[in-house]
Design a protein around this motif. Structure first.
Motif, PDB file in Angstrom:
ATOM      1  N   HIS A 112      10.705   2.863   6.059  1.00 34.10           N
ATOM      2  CA  HIS A 112      11.397   3.514   7.173  1.00 34.10           C
ATOM      3  C   HIS A 112      10.747   3.191   8.522  1.00 34.10           C
ATOM      4  N   PHE A 113       9.406   3.168   8.546  1.00 34.14           N
ATOM      5  CA  PHE A 113       8.720   3.097   9.835  1.00 34.14           C
ATOM      6  C   PHE A 113       7.946   1.801  10.096  1.00 34.14           C
ATOM      7  N   PHE A 114       7.634   1.024   9.049  1.00 33.80           N
ATOM      8  CA  PHE A 114       6.716  -0.096   9.263  1.00 33.80           C
ATOM      9  C   PHE A 114       7.208  -1.446   8.759  1.00 33.80           C
ATOM     10  N   GLU A 115       8.211  -1.478   7.900  1.00 33.57           N
ATOM     11  CA  GLU A 115       8.590  -2.744   7.285  1.00 33.57           C
ATOM     12  C   GLU A 115       9.070  -3.757   8.329  1.00 33.57           C
ATOM     13  N   ALA A 116       9.868  -3.323   9.287  1.00 30.13           N
ATOM     14  CA  ALA A 116      10.366  -4.240  10.317  1.00 30.13           C
ATOM     15  C   ALA A 116       9.217  -4.801  11.141  1.00 30.13           C
ATOM     16  N   ARG A 117       8.247  -3.948  11.427  1.00 24.09           N
ATOM     17  CA  ARG A 117       7.078  -4.391  12.193  1.00 24.09           C
ATOM     18  C   ARG A 117       6.293  -5.449  11.433  1.00 24.09           C
ATOM     19  N   LEU A 118       6.161  -5.280  10.114  1.00 28.47           N
ATOM     20  CA  LEU A 118       5.403  -6.245   9.312  1.00 28.47           C
ATOM     21  C   LEU A 118       6.142  -7.574   9.189  1.00 28.47           C
ATOM     22  N   ALA A 119       7.470  -7.517   9.258  1.00 29.17           N
ATOM     23  CA  ALA A 119       8.225  -8.760   9.188  1.00 29.17           C
ATOM     24  C   ALA A 119       7.905  -9.649  10.387  1.00 29.17           C
ATOM     25  N   GLN A 120       7.617  -9.052  11.527  1.00 26.17           N
ATOM     26  CA  GLN A 120       7.280  -9.808  12.731  1.00 26.17           C
ATOM     27  C   GLN A 120       5.801 -10.181  12.775  1.00 26.17           C
ATOM     28  N   SER A 121       4.945  -9.292  12.229  1.00 27.66           N
ATOM     29  CA  SER A 121       3.503  -9.544  12.249  1.00 27.66           C
ATOM     30  C   SER A 121       2.931  -9.221  10.875  1.00 27.66           C
ATOM     31  N   PRO A 122       2.923 -10.196   9.950  1.00 28.61           N
ATOM     32  CA  PRO A 122       2.496  -9.952   8.568  1.00 28.61           C
ATOM     33  C   PRO A 122       1.058  -9.431   8.481  1.00 28.61           C
ATOM     34  N   PHE A 123       0.805  -8.646   7.442  1.00 29.16           N
ATOM     35  CA  PHE A 123      -0.527  -8.095   7.188  1.00 29.16           C
ATOM     36  C   PHE A 123      -1.420  -9.187   6.603  1.00 29.16           C
ATOM     37  N   ARG A 124      -2.535  -9.453   7.251  1.00 23.40           N
ATOM     38  CA  ARG A 124      -3.488 -10.456   6.769  1.00 23.40           C
ATOM     39  C   ARG A 124      -4.870  -9.820   6.676  1.00 23.40           C
ATOM     40  N   PRO A 125      -5.333  -9.517   5.458  1.00 26.20           N
ATOM     41  CA  PRO A 125      -6.627  -8.847   5.313  1.00 26.20           C
ATOM     42  C   PRO A 125      -7.779  -9.725   5.780  1.00 26.20           C
ATOM     43  N   VAL A 126      -8.749  -9.083   6.424  1.00 28.16           N
ATOM     44  CA  VAL A 126      -9.954  -9.771   6.886  1.00 28.16           C
ATOM     45  C   VAL A 126     -11.018  -9.641   5.804  1.00 28.16           C
ATOM     46  N   GLU A 127     -11.608 -10.742   5.415  1.00 27.06           N
ATOM     47  CA  GLU A 127     -12.432 -10.808   4.207  1.00 27.06           C
ATOM     48  C   GLU A 127     -13.580  -9.801   4.186  1.00 27.06           C
ATOM     49  N   LYS A 128     -14.273  -9.596   5.266  1.00 31.42           N
ATOM     50  CA  LYS A 128     -15.481  -8.772   5.270  1.00 31.42           C
ATOM     51  C   LYS A 128     -15.230  -7.366   5.854  1.00 31.42           C
ATOM     52  N   ARG A 129     -14.035  -6.848   5.632  1.00 29.37           N
ATOM     53  CA  ARG A 129     -13.746  -5.496   6.107  1.00 29.37           C
ATOM     54  C   ARG A 129     -13.384  -4.584   4.939  1.00 29.37           C
ATOM     55  N   VAL A 130     -13.944  -3.371   4.975  1.00 27.69           N
ATOM     56  CA  VAL A 130     -13.733  -2.385   3.910  1.00 27.69           C
ATOM     57  C   VAL A 130     -13.362  -1.044   4.542  1.00 27.69           C
ATOM     58  N   VAL A 131     -12.387  -0.377   3.950  1.00 27.68           N
ATOM     59  CA  VAL A 131     -12.045   0.991   4.343  1.00 27.68           C
ATOM     60  C   VAL A 131     -12.269   1.899   3.136  1.00 27.68           C
ATOM     61  N   ILE A 132     -12.981   2.995   3.360  1.00 32.48           N
ATOM     62  CA  ILE A 132     -13.217   3.997   2.320  1.00 32.48           C
ATOM     63  C   ILE A 132     -12.513   5.274   2.751  1.00 32.48           C
ATOM     64  N   VAL A 133     -11.526   5.700   1.972  1.00 34.02           N
ATOM     65  CA  VAL A 133     -10.720   6.872   2.299  1.00 34.02           C
ATOM     66  C   VAL A 133     -11.148   8.038   1.420  1.00 34.02           C
ATOM     67  N   CYS A 134     -11.403   9.176   2.043  1.00 36.31           N
ATOM     68  CA  CYS A 134     -11.709  10.387   1.287  1.00 36.31           C
ATOM     69  C   CYS A 134     -10.910  11.546   1.887  1.00 36.31           C
ATOM     70  N   THR A 135     -10.824  12.631   1.176  1.00 35.92           N
ATOM     71  CA  THR A 135     -10.102  13.791   1.699  1.00 35.92           C
ATOM     72  C   THR A 135     -10.918  14.506   2.766  1.00 35.92           C
ATOM     73  N   GLY A 136     -12.226  14.585   2.560  1.00 40.55           N
ATOM     74  CA  GLY A 136     -13.081  15.246   3.538  1.00 40.55           C
ATOM     75  C   GLY A 136     -14.522  14.825   3.390  1.00 40.55           C
ATOM     76  N   LEU A 137     -15.273  14.974   4.476  1.00 42.34           N
ATOM     77  CA  LEU A 137     -16.715  14.748   4.480  1.00 42.34           C
ATOM     78  C   LEU A 137     -17.368  16.112   4.626  1.00 42.34           C
ATOM     79  N   TYR A 138     -18.199  16.472   3.658  1.00 47.00           N
ATOM     80  CA  TYR A 138     -18.750  17.819   3.633  1.00 47.00           C
ATOM     81  C   TYR A 138     -20.272  17.780   3.581  1.00 47.00           C
ATOM     82  N   LYS A 139     -20.876  18.844   4.104  1.00 49.69           N
ATOM     83  CA  LYS A 139     -22.346  18.891   4.125  1.00 49.69           C
ATOM     84  C   LYS A 139     -22.908  19.086   2.721  1.00 49.69           C
ATOM     85  N   TYR A 140     -22.119  19.685   1.818  1.00 45.01           N
ATOM     86  CA  TYR A 140     -22.560  19.865   0.440  1.00 45.01           C
ATOM     87  C   TYR A 140     -21.578  19.156  -0.489  1.00 45.01           C
ATOM     88  N   GLY A 141     -22.030  18.861  -1.690  1.00 43.95           N
ATOM     89  CA  GLY A 141     -21.184  18.159  -2.644  1.00 43.95           C
ATOM     90  C   GLY A 141     -21.476  16.678  -2.645  1.00 43.95           C
TER      91      GLY A 141
END
Length: 596
Positions: free
Chosen positions: A65-94
């Motif tokens: 709905h929101f991004f496919e047309a944009r990607l058609a004009q500018s394809p996604f090209r991953p950069v070899e030495k980049r990493v994303v780590i996704v978490c729900t939250g960063l907490y002082k404990y746990g």
């Protein structure tokens, strides 16, 4: 059709078609929470392909709905030495923040970005400051406040902007935003689901196109053998070697045994047939010396624990409380701990590894509910074990400096072989996984024999607690509002005699009973009205828990004990949890304990 999942599926499908992505994600979250609370045992369900398909439906629909047309004009090209780590939250404990830091360290030379969705809206500024992620050198981002759809769109934009070659997902079990956002990228870059939220059903376990990583042997074999995930891989949770240990030290040096436990107090305070307080009494009666508890304990819980010791003629000063420490490992060594007692009824994985790294003997519970509730499978072979109180007391009475020294050496050796970040090549394992190369499986699990009678007694007691709570509330209201003393006699300032006293007492009793009935009926009307005002999903959750014979594992007494503010308010704990607590991140019972 009796399965509520298909109602959810229909509703989510309609929301996606109408572009109502926030409602779709929130409905999915509420359903996952309800399933979690209705599980009779931990790890009965850790994942569902059907639920993950709904996450993928939302993610794919939103992206188109929101991004496919944009990607058609500018394809996604991953950069070899980049990493994303996704978490729900960063907490002082746990353990989540610590695991995130370990993953950053496993990528030297990479540009690492850590992103918290904060979908549960429970991160505080203190959590962010004390999570210790900044020291890792990664770029830290927290999703701005907003509805679920806004968080989904923001996270996808970060993926497009950073263009990572690897996306790691460390979401909490009820966070579909992370999975939906990563879904459109499984065919564009390497997506790795790190299964750390493994005590309950978790979104992403069966995510199509992602690599499934389990950080310990219990989770690995459960997902492979029970969930049917044949392609899952093992990347062990590791801890940096601090190089200070108890190996070679003199145990029981002063002639007094020093024992220790560590962990958030909910891992100890939830209902269990053999409670922590009772076992502490056995520990102190069985042997001289101190017991140290490292971890936060509320003032009320600490006072109750000390009162319990005093009531058993035990000097409460023998119980030493350390609220927190920057290094559990070093504190254990500095305090000259002779024997570590593993937490129960819930385990602490990373804590167990640090204890072995410090070269401490371990007394580990064999939990009657599930092997997931104990870290028996993680510790060194032939560790001290207890299943029943008599076995616990026997170990306390009979351990010697010699046996403790032998166990210390085994504990340390097991850490070095299996969990030392200096000896286990986590970076190499991740590289192999990302390149499609085979990796080794973890060592096998130990034999496990649950006590089915204790398990049945456990849930019978939980059902009794749930059923009796309303009666306890009514009794409390009479005690606070009635005209009689606790012994049933007249108030001290009453000067009645003979028949007049008897008649007056009878009237008072009649009035008290009548007041009790009226209060009970009024309380029931208020409760029903409050339940009827709940959103449909929450109303269904309340009724499904309240109507289950075992209360779906919800322990009202434990909930009130853990949250004194709820107890002080005098409200129905189940209603409070369903209406507010689940969205505030409050835990309903030991079944939701975080694996930390």
């Amino acid at each position: 059709m009796y399965s509520s999942f298909y109602e959810l599926k229909s509703e989510v499908g309609k929301k996606v078609v109408c572009g109502e992505y926030s409602d779709a994600l929130d409905n999915l979250k509420r359903f996952i929470i309800s399933v979690t609370n209705e599980q009779s045992l931990p790890v009965e369900v850790v994942g569902s392909r059907k639920i993950d398909e709904l996450c993928e439906l939302i993610g794919d629909g939103y992206f188109r709905h929101f991004f496919e047309a944009r990607l058609a004009q500018s394809p996604f090209r991953p950069v070899e030495k980049r990493v994303v780590i996704v978490c729900t939250g960063l907490y002082k404990y746990g353990a989540t923040s610590l695991v995130v830091g370990d993953l950053v360290k496993a990528h030297p030379g990479y540009e690492c970005s850590v992103i918290a969705t904060d979908y549960l809206n429970d991160m505080s500024s203190e959590d962010r400051e004390l999570s210790d992620i900044d020291a890792s050198g990664a770029v830290i981002s927290v999703c701005p406040p907003g509805e679920a759809q806004e968080k989904l769109g923001w996270l996808i934009q970060q993926f497009l902007r950073i263009a990572p070659a690897r996306i790691f997902l460390l979401n909490h079990h009820q966070d579909p935003v992370a999975i939906a956002a990563a879904r459109p990228f499984v065919d564009k870059t390497k997506v790795i689901f790190y299964h750390h939220s493994d005590h309950n059903i978790c979104v992403g376990v069966h995510m199509e196109g992602a690599v499934h990583v389990d950080p310990h042997n219990i989770g690995f074999y459960n997902c492979r053998n029970n969930e049917g995930i044949r392609g899952n891989v093992y990347v062990p949770l590791t801890v940096h070697d601090n190089d200070v240990t108890r190996v070679g030290s003199q145990f029981v040096r002063t002639g007094e045994l020093t024992t220790c436990s560590s962990g958030a107090y909910h891992k100890f305070s939830n209902f269990y047939l053999y409670p922590y307080q009772d076992m502490l009494v056995d520990r102190f009666k069985g042997r001289n010396g101190r017991h140290i508890h490292i971890g936060e304990i509320s003032p009320s819980e600490l006072a109750a624990l000390r009162d319990r010791l005093t009531a058993n003629d035990i000097d409460a000063e023998r119980f030493v409380h350390i609220p927190g420490t920057p290094s559990l490992w070093r504190t254990l060594v500095d305090q000259e701990v002779d024997l570590f007692i593993g937490s129960f009824p819930m385990s602490c994985t990373r804590t167990t590894i640090e204890v072995m790294g410090a070269g401490l003997p371990i007394l580990m519970p064999e939990n009657y509910l599930s092997r997931f509730a104990s870290n028996r499978d993680l510790v060194y072979p032939d560790a001290f074990l207890w299943k029943y109180p008599a076995e616990f007391a026997e170990v306390i009475r009979t351990v010697t400096p010699k046996s403790l020294g032998m166990h210390a050496a085994r504990s340390r050796a097991h850490y070095i072989l299996q969990y030392s970040s200096d000896c286990v090549d986590v970076a190499g394992k991740i590289e192999a996984i990302c390149n499609g190369l085979p990796t080794s499986a973890p060592y096998e699990l130990y034999p496990y024999q649950p006590d089915h009678l204790d398990k049945a007694l456990h849930f019978n007691h939980v059902a009794h607690l749930t059923a009796s709570h309303a009666a306890q509330q009514a009794l409390a209201s009479v005690q606070h509002g009635g005209a009689l003393d606790d012994d049933g006699g007249p108030p001290d300032n009453t000067a009645l005699a003979g028949n007049r006293f008897i008649r007056t007492l009878a009237r008072l009793r009649e009035k008290t009973v009548g007041d009790q009935v009226r209060r009970s009926k009024k309380a029931e009307r208020v409760r029903r009205a409050a339940v009827n005002r709940l959103p449909p999903e929450d109303r269904q959750l309340y009724r499904s828990i309240s109507q289950r014979p075992d209360g779906a594992g919800f322990d009202p007494a434990s909930y009130l004990r853990r949250y004194p503010d709820v107890a002080a308010a005098g409200v129905d704990p189940l209603l409070h949890f369903v209406e507010f607590g689940q969205y505030e991140g409050r835990e309903p019972s030991f079944l939701d304990g975080r694996h930390g």
